[in-house]
Design an enzyme around this catalytic site. Sequence first.
Site, short mmCIF file in Angstrom:
data_model
loop_
_atom_site.label_atom_id
_atom_site.label_comp_id
_atom_site.label_asym_id
_atom_site.label_seq_id
_atom_site.Cartn_x
_atom_site.Cartn_y
_atom_site.Cartn_z
N HIS A 475 3.61 -0.19 1.52
CA HIS A 475 3.65 -1.42 0.71
C HIS A 475 2.21 -1.87 0.46
O HIS A 475 1.28 -1.49 1.16
CB HIS A 475 4.44 -2.52 1.42
CG HIS A 475 3.69 -3.18 2.51
ND1 HIS A 475 2.86 -4.28 2.32
CD2 HIS A 475 3.64 -2.92 3.85
CE1 HIS A 475 2.34 -4.65 3.47
NE2 HIS A 475 2.80 -3.84 4.43
N CYS A 476 2.02 -2.68 -0.53
CA CYS A 476 0.75 -3.33 -0.87
C CYS A 476 1.06 -4.76 -1.26
O CYS A 476 2.08 -5.29 -0.83
CB CYS A 476 0.00 -2.56 -1.96
SG CYS A 476 0.89 -2.41 -3.52
N GLU A 477 0.20 -5.37 -2.04
CA GLU A 477 0.45 -6.77 -2.36
C GLU A 477 1.71 -6.94 -3.22
O GLU A 477 2.54 -7.81 -2.95
CB GLU A 477 -0.76 -7.36 -3.08
CG GLU A 477 -0.62 -8.85 -3.39
CD GLU A 477 -1.85 -9.42 -4.05
OE1 GLU A 477 -1.88 -10.65 -4.28
OE2 GLU A 477 -2.78 -8.65 -4.36
N SER A 479 3.40 -3.86 -4.39
CA SER A 479 4.06 -2.54 -4.34
C SER A 479 4.22 -1.96 -5.75
O SER A 479 5.25 -1.37 -6.09
CB SER A 479 5.43 -2.62 -3.65
OG SER A 479 5.26 -3.01 -2.29
N TYR A 515 4.07 -7.39 -0.05
CA TYR A 515 3.88 -8.43 0.95
C TYR A 515 4.09 -9.81 0.33
O TYR A 515 4.47 -10.76 1.04
CB TYR A 515 2.48 -8.32 1.56
CG TYR A 515 2.20 -9.32 2.64
CD1 TYR A 515 2.72 -9.14 3.94
CD2 TYR A 515 1.43 -10.46 2.40
CE1 TYR A 515 2.47 -10.06 4.95
CE2 TYR A 515 1.18 -11.38 3.40
CZ TYR A 515 1.70 -11.17 4.66
OH TYR A 515 1.45 -12.09 5.68
#
Length: 572
Positions: A475-477, A479, A515
């Site tokens: 995941h990232c900020e 996604s 996130y």
Amino acid sequence: MIKERVTPPFQASGGSGVVMAESHIISSEAPPKSNPGLNIRTNCRMILNLLREKDCSVTFSPEQPLTPVTDLAVGFSNLSTFSGETPKRCLDLSNLGDETAPLPTESPDRMSSGKLESPKTQFVQFDGLFTPDLAWKAKKCPKRNMNSVLPHLLCSTPSFKKASGGQRSLSNKENEGELFKNPNCKPVALLLPQEVVDSQLSPTPENKVDISLDEDCEMNILGSPISADPPCLDGAHDDIKMQNLDGFADFFSVDEEEMENPPGAVGNLSCSMAILLSGPLLNQDVEISNVNNISLNRSRLYRSPSMPEKLDRPMLKRPVRPLNSETPVRVKRRRSTSSPLQPEEENCQPQRRGTSLKKTLSLCDVDISSVLDEDCGHRQLIGDFSKVYALPTVTGRHQDLRYITGETLAALMHGDFNSLVEKFFIIDCRYPYEYDGGHIKSAFNLHRQDEVTDYFLQQPLTPLMAQKRLIIIFHCEFSSERGPKMCRSLREEDRASNDYPSLYYPELYLLKGGYKDFFPEYKELCEPQSYCPMHHQDFREDLLKFRTKCKTSVGDRKRREPEFRLTGQRLG
């Protein structure tokens, strides 16, 4: 010696048109008195000799003199409005001030002296219409050729008065002078019928004249006709025959049909005007029946102004469609979309005659729904196609990746899938300042591809139990970019390290929403419970530095190892 003075032999007196020859013998001595008859003959011979030397024509001939009506007919021999030729001379209207027409008169010698007893020396003629040369040339012209010279149209003359005693005789000299001198009515029409011409121009036996005229003679034209209506004269003229004219038979043998029906549209007009008026008229009306005969398939860019606006024409080029609407293109399209698994009900239909070619099976003939169902079945399997996914997945932005929701991740963290999952790894692909600002518990911060590859592929991890699974979640900020790139990079490296379809980590997931969506709902699962966006104002320099390092590491890795990309391939 005798001195002679000869006046012009043909001199018009008073504009009356009478031409006579006079001779005056002036002698210094008295003429001999012995034989007066001989003296007169001698003088006449001398005059004739002088005239012959001067090439002058004699005004008298052994033939009978011209009567006024005969002279009028000869004068108008060149007047023909139907010949189409231009008149040689226009009418001089300077002398037409009076209402009365010019009247023919007799010679002054006869009126004064009365010595000329013979009718042969007397004739009447209009001024400018007949010259002495014409009488000289009259002998040369045959009478048979004068029929074409005779005009169809006579000049307008005063109408005759009705006599109480019947028709007036032209032989009566007193009545003759009265007819021509006192016109008491309007000018009559110009085109006289044949019987009227015959009756009015029939001379008496004592006034018979033999007239002949050369076609090449130049005649003076008096004027143009005024009307085409024949005059109404009293008396019966049917009994008068052409042979009574005695010299006028060749002139007045005109066809009655030609006189009744002039060769033009209007009898008193010239040939060119007659052709224009008698020609076919252009009809501007267009019948619909004639227009319907025109081919309707012919395209017209511009409509003719003479054509009607509304015509019974179809709106389409093909107004009647064929009964058989089965075209080869439609049949081909229907066959291409049909499924090969359809029941064989179509075989019951009667087959067409002739040899039928069977089409080979192609991808277009396969039902697309069956392919999708088959693909969906494969998509439920993990990367090595050995098992199904342990966690429930959802669709996301990237179709080749498997997405899970934040609720599923929270359930996994709470141990709801311990029976299936032996161990799981949460990879945070954000930059370090973002990770430090707040992250999910037990997550690893790996923001470069080489770090992920070194961590999982240098010493691959295997589950202790064959029934258990190892799960990796990226995941990232959001996604949307960094998390999917890291997931694809690990799958590519794993494919390159194993034989297809074997994988070290066949089950990879991506957190949907990243996130940003997980933190508001599950803050208790985050530490510290905060959120630092990537474009924070306090970390601009750090953002530029980490981006540069990520690009450099990716370039170095591509140079060290060959690139194995599986763009668009299912990663499981």
